[in-house]
Structures are given as C-alpha cells and as structure tokens.
Enzyme design. Structure first.
Site, PDB file in Angstrom:
ATOM      1  N   ASP A   1      21.141  -0.059 -16.362  1.00 15.72           N
ATOM      2  CA  ASP A   1      20.913  -1.271 -15.559  1.00 15.72           C
ATOM      3  C   ASP A   1      19.924  -2.174 -16.293  1.00 15.72           C
ATOM      4  O   ASP A   1      18.782  -1.794 -16.523  1.00 15.72           O
ATOM      5  CB  ASP A   1      20.348  -0.825 -14.199  1.00 15.72           C
ATOM      6  CG  ASP A   1      20.082  -1.988 -13.249  1.00 15.72           C
ATOM      7  OD1 ASP A   1      20.024  -3.138 -13.712  1.00 15.72           O
ATOM      8  OD2 ASP A   1      19.920  -1.720 -12.047  1.00 15.72           O
TER       9      ASP A   1
ATOM     10  N   CYS B   1       0.835  -1.199   0.000  1.00 17.73           N
ATOM     11  CA  CYS B   1       0.000   0.000   0.000  1.00 17.73           C
ATOM     12  C   CYS B   1       0.875   1.256   0.000  1.00 17.73           C
ATOM     13  O   CYS B   1       1.725   1.411   0.882  1.00 17.73           O
ATOM     14  CB  CYS B   1      -0.886  -0.008   1.246  1.00 17.73           C
ATOM     15  SG  CYS B   1      -1.816   1.513   1.460  1.00 17.73           S
TER      16      CYS B   1
ATOM     17  N   CYS C   1       0.307   3.252   3.472  1.00 15.32           N
ATOM     18  CA  CYS C   1       0.796   2.815   4.794  1.00 15.32           C
ATOM     19  C   CYS C   1       1.828   1.696   4.738  1.00 15.32           C
ATOM     20  O   CYS C   1       2.398   1.340   5.772  1.00 15.32           O
ATOM     21  CB  CYS C   1      -0.386   2.375   5.663  1.00 15.32           C
ATOM     22  SG  CYS C   1      -1.028   0.726   5.237  1.00 15.32           S
TER      23      CYS C   1
ATOM     24  N   CYS D   1      -6.325  -1.840   0.638  1.00 15.11           N
ATOM     25  CA  CYS D   1      -5.377  -2.165   1.700  1.00 15.11           C
ATOM     26  C   CYS D   1      -6.177  -2.632   2.912  1.00 15.11           C
ATOM     27  O   CYS D   1      -7.040  -1.905   3.419  1.00 15.11           O
ATOM     28  CB  CYS D   1      -4.536  -0.942   2.053  1.00 15.11           C
ATOM     29  SG  CYS D   1      -3.487  -1.212   3.498  1.00 15.11           S
TER      30      CYS D   1
ATOM     31  N   CYS E   1      -5.128  -0.039   6.187  1.00 18.80           N
ATOM     32  CA  CYS E   1      -5.518   1.368   6.384  1.00 18.80           C
ATOM     33  C   CYS E   1      -6.799   1.750   5.644  1.00 18.80           C
ATOM     34  O   CYS E   1      -7.299   2.862   5.807  1.00 18.80           O
ATOM     35  CB  CYS E   1      -4.390   2.308   5.960  1.00 18.80           C
ATOM     36  SG  CYS E   1      -4.185   2.485   4.170  1.00 18.80           S
TER      37      CYS E   1
END
Length: 412
Positions: A338, A201, A204, A217, A220
């Site tokens: 990368d 999430c 949170c 979520c 929260c």
C-alpha cells in the site's frame, strides 16, 4: 549470566548445525545472507532453540518503527567495551533471523537484538532480556502492520510486569503508553519530529495537548513522564545532569536521538556515557545506510526512508538545494504493498532540488510530487537518473527493497 557453560542439548546442536549449513548453501546460491532460511530450519528442528541460545547471554532488545537497525548497531558498539557481543547487525529481525544471529555467537556475553515491532512480546518471552529499548511507533507497511495504537497495546500487554529495564522515549505518547505497564522504566527525551500518529490519547482516546515539547491528555491526565536522560543539541544529559558530547559519523538529529537512547541502555550494563559515546563514533554506515559510493564518476549518498516519519527525518539531513535528489519507491511485500503513505510525506521540503524518480512505483510518487508542485523527471533506472542529474554529489533516498536494489546496482 544465567545457566551453565553449554546450554545446548544434542537436538539444539543439531538444529544449529543444520541451520548454518542451509544458510551457507543459500549464500552460495547467491540468495542473500541465508540467515532467515537457516533460522527457520533450525527452529523447525528445535522450537525452543531461541530460548536456549539466549539463556547464557545478557540480552538487549531494540524495537521501533524507525531507527532500530542503527540503534542496535550503536548499542552493540558501546557494549563491546564490557565484553563480546553477538547481534543481528544485518537487520533480520524476526524470530528466524534472530535465532540465526545468536547461533553464531557462542562466546558472546551480550546479545543485542533488533526485533520487528509485531514480534517484540514473543521474542521478549523467549530471550528473558535484561533491557528493552523502545524508540517510536509510527505508521508503516499499512497493509501488514496493525494501526499504531493496536501495536502499542500489544507491547503494553506483552511487557506488563517484565523484569527487564525498559529504556523508552518519553516524547512518543504511544511508546509511553506501551512502556507504562512495566515496573522498571528509564525515560529518555529523544524527541519526536513526526507527531501525526499521536494526536489522540492512547489511554482514553481524548485529544492530546502538545504545548512546546510537552504533551498531555486534557481528559484523563495521561502525560509525558519526566526523563532521566535527554538529548540536548549535540550532547546527552545523564541522570546526574552531566552533559556528554555526541560525536557520530552518522548524520542528522535522528541519529543523535538514537545515540542518547543507546547511552542510556549502555548505562544499564555499567558502561559509562563517555565510553559508550566514544565507541559509537566507530559506526560509519549501517547496512549501507549513509554510505557515499562512487557510481558513474559521481558521489551518491544512499539514504533509507521507509515511512513518513523516516522521510521527514531524512529531508532534514540532505544537503541544501540545488543538490540533486533521486527518489526510489517500491511496494513489494517487504515494503508493504500500500503506497497511500506517500500522501502523508511533505514533499514541499524538496523545493529547489532537481528531482529524479525511479523504482517500481515511480508513477505513484510522480503523482504525489505533481500535487506538491515539485519539478521532477521520471527515469527508467538509476543509471539514467544519474546521467540527468546536474554535477556534484547526489542524495539518493529509497524505501526498503528499492534501497537493496540500489546497493546491488552500485556494488555496495
């Protein structure tokens, strides 16, 4: 429209003229479009030039990791139904390239601007947009772009309290988190095929629950908002529940999603969905993407895929096996140096396709394909790969600079 008829000071006019001259010289020297170097020179001479150029325009900004160039093009086509449009259609999407594009559109009413994710907040400050479209956030250029949650935070802070209408994809939790600080959001259910950047999430850090197409979520209560626009198969559903058919020359589900978001943006400017979607049919290719070109007596379809989310969408639209596939990967500065993102791509989806591998980092790609149990051949260049491919059309998938190399080689 804001401002007077000629917002440019003498200094700004000088900056525009100098930028255009430098761009023309760069083009004449064969160094590309010149838009970036021209814009840099112009901004050196007048650091406020972008804001000045934007003040007489109704501006739309488009930002995302995937789909921004195509969506910018679709929105620009739709808004031409309402008035003249200036746009950075070639994808130069940082402040210099954007300044250069706007400097070329003195009679325009609308500015439709693709913006690199890292620059969105700053460009939004300068251009005072009427609308901002946010499509997705996913991992990309791992050495350059901060982790996706940090980008979402940057957007959230930069757009907090914005007067712009934010048109945002409610299926991407990172985009929802970023857009939720704005008072005026239009939610679009555009879908999200790639979900691996949104399992925690953003609010949170809790674990995201993903039943079906929904998400929330459990810790929260942060959850998917209810959309007012939605992609439903081959149709766009508008806020009144009417279904409008999508007719595109561009292939794949991702482009239908881009069209859905573009229709929602067009509606902000009073262009109805039917008109917007009809105009989008004009778009055949976007900066070479999806073009079918003749090369060595063969038909090659050129497809750009620059990160795991893009490769996943691209695999879903290529012709079925045994259509041959040429893969090309570079790792120059514009791509990100990368290449570890290759390990996030599910190459087992290419099983049954004859595969040829080219590009600066063809050996990195070869190792990845080996682990995915794919049959492939490593080739020195495009010419050799085409010779080795069995008859019929060839799908060519490349990341950013590899795609530019291919276009030069096939004369596109």
């Amino acid at each position: 429209m804001a401002g007077n008829s000629d917002p440019l000071t003498p200094r700004a006019k000088l900056a525009v003229t100098a930028g255009k001259a430098v761009a023309a010289a760069s083009r004449a020297a064969g160094r590309g479009s010149g838009s970036v170097i021209g814009g840099r020179v112009a901004l050196k001479l007048d650091p406020d030039l972008l804001a000045r150029l934007a003040q007489n325009l109704d501006v739309v900004l488009v930002s995302a990791t995937n789909g921004k160039t195509t969506t910018t093009r679709l929105i620009a086509e739709a808004l031409r139904a309402a008035g003249p449009v200036v746009s950075n259609a070639l994808g130069a999407n940082m402040p210099a390239g954007i300044t250069s594009a706007l400097a070329g559109g003195s009679d325009a009413q609308y500015g439709v601007i693709e913006v690199d994710e890292k620059y969105l907040a700053g460009v939004a400050r300068d251009t005072d947009p009427k609308c901002i479209a946010l499509l997705n956030l996913s991992r990309d250029q791992l050495d350059r772009a901060a982790e996706t949650r940090m980008l979402a935070e940057n957007w959230r802070e930069g757009l907090a309290g914005s007067k712009a209408v934010i048109v945002a994809n409610c299926d991407d939790p990172l985009v929802v988190w970023a857009a939720s600080s704005s008072p005026n959001v239009v939610w679009v259910a555009a879908g999200q095929m790639w979900k691996d950047d949104a399992w925690s999430c953003p609010a949170c850090g809790g674990v995201m629950q993903r039943p079906g197409d929904d998400w929330f979520c459990g810790e929260c209560g942060f959850r998917r908002p209810t959309p007012s626009w939605a992609l439903s198969g081959d149709h766009v559903l508008d806020p009144h529940g009417s279904a409008w058919p999508i007719h595109l020359q561009l292939p794949g589900r991702a482009n239908k999603a881009n069209a859905a978001s573009s229709a929602a943006v067009a509606a902000v400017f009073g262009v109805p969905p039917q008109v917007a979607l009809e105009r989008m049919y004009q778009v055949q290719a976007v900066a070479g993407r999806y073009d079918v070109v003749q090369f060595q007596g063969r038909d090659l379809r050129l497809l750009l895929a620059k990160n795991p989310a893009g490769w996943l969408e691209t695999f879903s639209l290529i012709d079925p096996p045994p259509t041959p596939v040429i893969l090309s990967v570079n790792a120059r500065s514009a791509d990100g140096t990368d290449t570890s993102w290759l390990w996030d791509v599910d190459y087992t989806r290419l099983t049954g396709h004859p595969i040829c591998v080219i590009g600066d980092r063809k050996l990195d790609l070869a190792v990845r394909l080996e682990v995915a149990n794919q049959q492939f051949q490593v080739c020195d260049n495009l010419d050799q790969a085409v010779e080795l491919c069995p008859p019929g059309r060839i799908e060519v998938i490349a990341n950013y600079t590899a795609f530019q190399d291919l276009r030069r080689r096939v004369g596109n």
